[in-house]
Design a protein around this motif. Structure first.
Motif, mmCIF file in Angstrom:
data_model
loop_
_atom_site.group_PDB
_atom_site.id
_atom_site.type_symbol
_atom_site.label_atom_id
_atom_site.label_comp_id
_atom_site.label_asym_id
_atom_site.label_seq_id
_atom_site.Cartn_x
_atom_site.Cartn_y
_atom_site.Cartn_z
ATOM 1 N N PHE A 138 1.463 -1.735 -0.110
ATOM 2 C CA PHE A 138 -0.367 -0.083 -0.028
ATOM 3 C C PHE A 138 1.216 1.547 -0.322
ATOM 4 N N VAL A 163 -13.405 -5.945 -1.055
ATOM 5 C CA VAL A 163 -13.508 -4.399 -1.753
ATOM 6 C C VAL A 163 -14.106 -2.799 -2.468
ATOM 7 N N ASN A 167 -14.475 1.854 -7.925
ATOM 8 C CA ASN A 167 -15.521 2.552 -8.637
ATOM 9 C C ASN A 167 -15.728 3.968 -9.050
ATOM 10 N N ASN A 179 -7.203 2.999 -7.696
ATOM 11 C CA ASN A 179 -8.176 3.584 -6.289
ATOM 12 C C ASN A 179 -7.747 2.144 -6.062
ATOM 13 N N LEU A 180 -8.571 1.129 -6.921
ATOM 14 C CA LEU A 180 -8.483 -0.130 -6.895
ATOM 15 C C LEU A 180 -7.127 -0.737 -6.354
ATOM 16 N N LEU A 182 -5.510 0.308 -4.467
ATOM 17 C CA LEU A 182 -4.984 1.163 -2.885
ATOM 18 C C LEU A 182 -5.942 0.215 -2.317
ATOM 19 N N LYS A 183 -7.081 0.374 -2.299
ATOM 20 C CA LYS A 183 -7.961 -1.106 -1.493
ATOM 21 C C LYS A 183 -7.312 -2.305 -1.500
ATOM 22 N N ILE A 184 -7.013 -3.170 -2.479
ATOM 23 C CA ILE A 184 -7.085 -4.501 -2.584
ATOM 24 C C ILE A 184 -5.426 -4.534 -1.714
ATOM 25 N N LYS A 186 -4.799 -2.894 1.051
ATOM 26 C CA LYS A 186 -4.656 -2.675 2.062
ATOM 27 C C LYS A 186 -5.450 -4.107 2.795
ATOM 28 N N LYS A 187 -6.582 -4.543 1.893
ATOM 29 C CA LYS A 187 -7.315 -5.563 2.769
ATOM 30 C C LYS A 187 -5.807 -6.766 2.724
#
Length: 203
Positions: A138, A163, A167, A179-180, A182-184, A186-187
């Protein structure tokens, strides 16, 4: 053997799309489906697939949205398999792409990406670039910007839904993939970059 759903969004790009689809059909690992999501093309895109007799190809037409995230999410929701691959309609995969990625799936990774050559409209290589050596995180993405080729990504479908998919907000068009990622990142920690050029990214 893992099965892959390959999501290819397209809009008025029939010339390059033929090369793109051919690069998938030439894969050594042949357990896949191809979802062509046509975002309201007005060229001859729809005619391409009338001459390609392969049941793995699914052509889906949408009224034009102009929102890449919405088109990709539509493809994800229509997919039948547990592993999603993203491929832009002017990019090309190497024949070993799915085989190479499958090796790391078997090792427990749920987000896989790789290096790519960068080519121009005539398929000539433009310049060499390699963003990663060992790891993706991340913080690395946050500090360096979007350094993942969209057409290199293979991801577990459950993780995408966890996630919230891409978006679809118009305010982040052209950054929806970043954006995706980054979400992944973090997860999940089960992420790997393959330090091989397994395709060609067209600029």
């Amino acid at each position: 053997m893992n099965s892959f759903s390959i999501v290819i969004p397209t809009f008025n790009n029939s010339f390059y799309l033929k090369q793109t689809v051919k690069s998938v059909l030439n894969q050594i690992h042949n357990n896949f489906e191809i979802l062509i999501i046509d975002d309201g093309s007005t060229d001859d895109t729809s005619k391409i697939f009338k001459n390609i007799k392969d049941k793995r190809i699914k052509y889906l037409y949408l009224n034009h949205t102009g929102i890449p995230a919405k088109v990709r999410n539509f493809g994800i929701r229509k997919s039948n398999y547990d592993w999603i691959c993203f491929l832009d309609s002017d990019d090309i995969w190497s024949p070993s792409k799915l085989c190479e990625c499958n090796i790391f799936i078997e090792q427990g990774y749920d987000f896989i990406c790789h290096d790519m050559d960068i080519i121009n409209e005539k398929n000539n290589q433009k310049f060499k670039v390699s963003f990663f050596k060992k790891d993706i995180s991340f913080l690395k993405l946050l500090n360096n910007g979007n350094i993942i080729f969209n057409s290199s990504v293979v991801v577990k479908k459950d993780l995408l839904f966890d996630v919230g998919l891409f978006n679809e907000n118009k305010s982040i068009i052209a950054a929806e993939d970043y954006n995706l990622w980054l979400k992944i990142t973090k997860k999940s920690k089960n992420i790997i970059f393959i330090n091989k050029k397994l395709g060609k990214y067209r600029i």
